[in-house]
Design a protein around this motif. Sequence first.
Motif, PDB file in Angstrom:
ATOM      1  N   TYR A   4       0.808  -1.215   0.000  1.00  0.00           N
ATOM      2  CA  TYR A   4       0.000   0.000   0.000  1.00  0.00           C
ATOM      3  C   TYR A   4       0.844   1.270   0.000  1.00  0.00           C
ATOM      4  O   TYR A   4       0.317   2.366  -0.152  1.00  0.00           O
ATOM      5  N   GLY A   5       2.129   1.137   0.216  1.00  0.00           N
ATOM      6  CA  GLY A   5       2.993   2.308   0.242  1.00  0.00           C
ATOM      7  C   GLY A   5       4.307   1.998   0.930  1.00  0.00           C
ATOM      8  O   GLY A   5       4.574   0.868   1.329  1.00  0.00           O
ATOM      9  N   THR A   6       5.115   3.044   1.086  1.00  0.00           N
ATOM     10  CA  THR A   6       6.429   2.893   1.701  1.00  0.00           C
ATOM     11  C   THR A   6       6.340   3.243   3.184  1.00  0.00           C
ATOM     12  O   THR A   6       6.042   4.382   3.527  1.00  0.00           O
ATOM     13  N   PRO A   7       6.599   2.268   4.065  1.00  0.00           N
ATOM     14  CA  PRO A   7       6.519   2.545   5.503  1.00  0.00           C
ATOM     15  C   PRO A   7       7.864   3.010   6.074  1.00  0.00           C
ATOM     16  O   PRO A   7       8.925   2.636   5.590  1.00  0.00           O
ATOM     17  N   SER A   8       7.770   3.817   7.088  1.00  0.00           N
ATOM     18  CA  SER A   8       8.928   4.215   7.884  1.00  0.00           C
ATOM     19  C   SER A   8       8.537   3.978   9.331  1.00  0.00           C
ATOM     20  O   SER A   8       7.594   4.598   9.845  1.00  0.00           O
ATOM     21  N   THR A   9       9.231   3.066  10.001  1.00  0.00           N
ATOM     22  CA  THR A   9       8.822   2.591  11.318  1.00  0.00           C
ATOM     23  C   THR A   9       9.608   3.277  12.429  1.00  0.00           C
ATOM     24  O   THR A   9      10.827   3.377  12.365  1.00  0.00           O
ATOM     25  N   ASN A  10       8.874   3.720  13.451  1.00  0.00           N
ATOM     26  CA  ASN A  10       9.453   4.352  14.634  1.00  0.00           C
ATOM     27  C   ASN A  10       8.933   3.619  15.858  1.00  0.00           C
ATOM     28  O   ASN A  10       7.734   3.693  16.166  1.00  0.00           O
ATOM     29  N   ILE A  11       9.795   2.902  16.558  1.00  0.00           N
ATOM     30  CA  ILE A  11       9.377   2.178  17.758  1.00  0.00           C
ATOM     31  C   ILE A  11       9.289   3.162  18.913  1.00  0.00           C
ATOM     32  O   ILE A  11      10.181   3.983  19.127  1.00  0.00           O
ATOM     33  N   VAL A  12       8.195   3.091  19.654  1.00  0.00           N
ATOM     34  CA  VAL A  12       7.953   3.987  20.787  1.00  0.00           C
ATOM     35  C   VAL A  12       8.763   3.493  21.986  1.00  0.00           C
ATOM     36  O   VAL A  12       8.637   2.338  22.390  1.00  0.00           O
ATOM     37  N   LEU A  13       9.570   4.380  22.528  1.00  0.00           N
ATOM     38  CA  LEU A  13      10.349   4.059  23.727  1.00  0.00           C
ATOM     39  C   LEU A  13       9.596   4.437  24.992  1.00  0.00           C
ATOM     40  O   LEU A  13       9.671   3.742  26.003  1.00  0.00           O
ATOM     41  N   SER A  14       8.890   5.561  24.958  1.00  0.00           N
ATOM     42  CA  SER A  14       8.052   5.995  26.071  1.00  0.00           C
ATOM     43  C   SER A  14       7.004   6.941  25.516  1.00  0.00           C
ATOM     44  O   SER A  14       7.107   7.410  24.385  1.00  0.00           O
TER      45      SER A  14
END
Length: 150
Positions: free
Chosen positions: A121-131
């Motif tokens: 569906y598109g290009t993802p950019s992932t950011n894991i939540v630390l807090s």
Amino acid sequence: MDQIDERILTELQKNSKISMKDLAEIVHLSSPAVIERVRKLEDNDTIEGYHASVSLEKLGRNIVALILFESKDCKALANFCHHHPDVLECYRVAGEISYIAKVATHSVESLEIFIDESMKYGTPSTNIVLSSNVKKVRSTYTKESYHGEE
């Protein structure tokens, strides 16, 4: 809406199960007056509903990520996110990024599967939540509320 209604909303966001008697004591009104104010806030859709706050950790969904998408097919991505059990929230936004999805999942492996499935569906950019620091809605800010005082 006056300051009493604002205080009622603040208290209900802290604890939606508070008794009308206890709420009345906090806002210095009678129980019937508070019941009437809450009913009006419900009737005019200021209060949209009452919800349980569920611990993602207790559900074993310890990996939370914000995934930004440059989407090729916005409607298909929205449909995918709406039906995927790991997606908590999905926002269509303006700019280079067209969607932001908040995902809570069980493992890095299940996050990877989500990312792989979403790539069509598109290009993802992932950011894991630390807090995180989640705020409740306030209709107005006073000097005291801005500084965290009640």
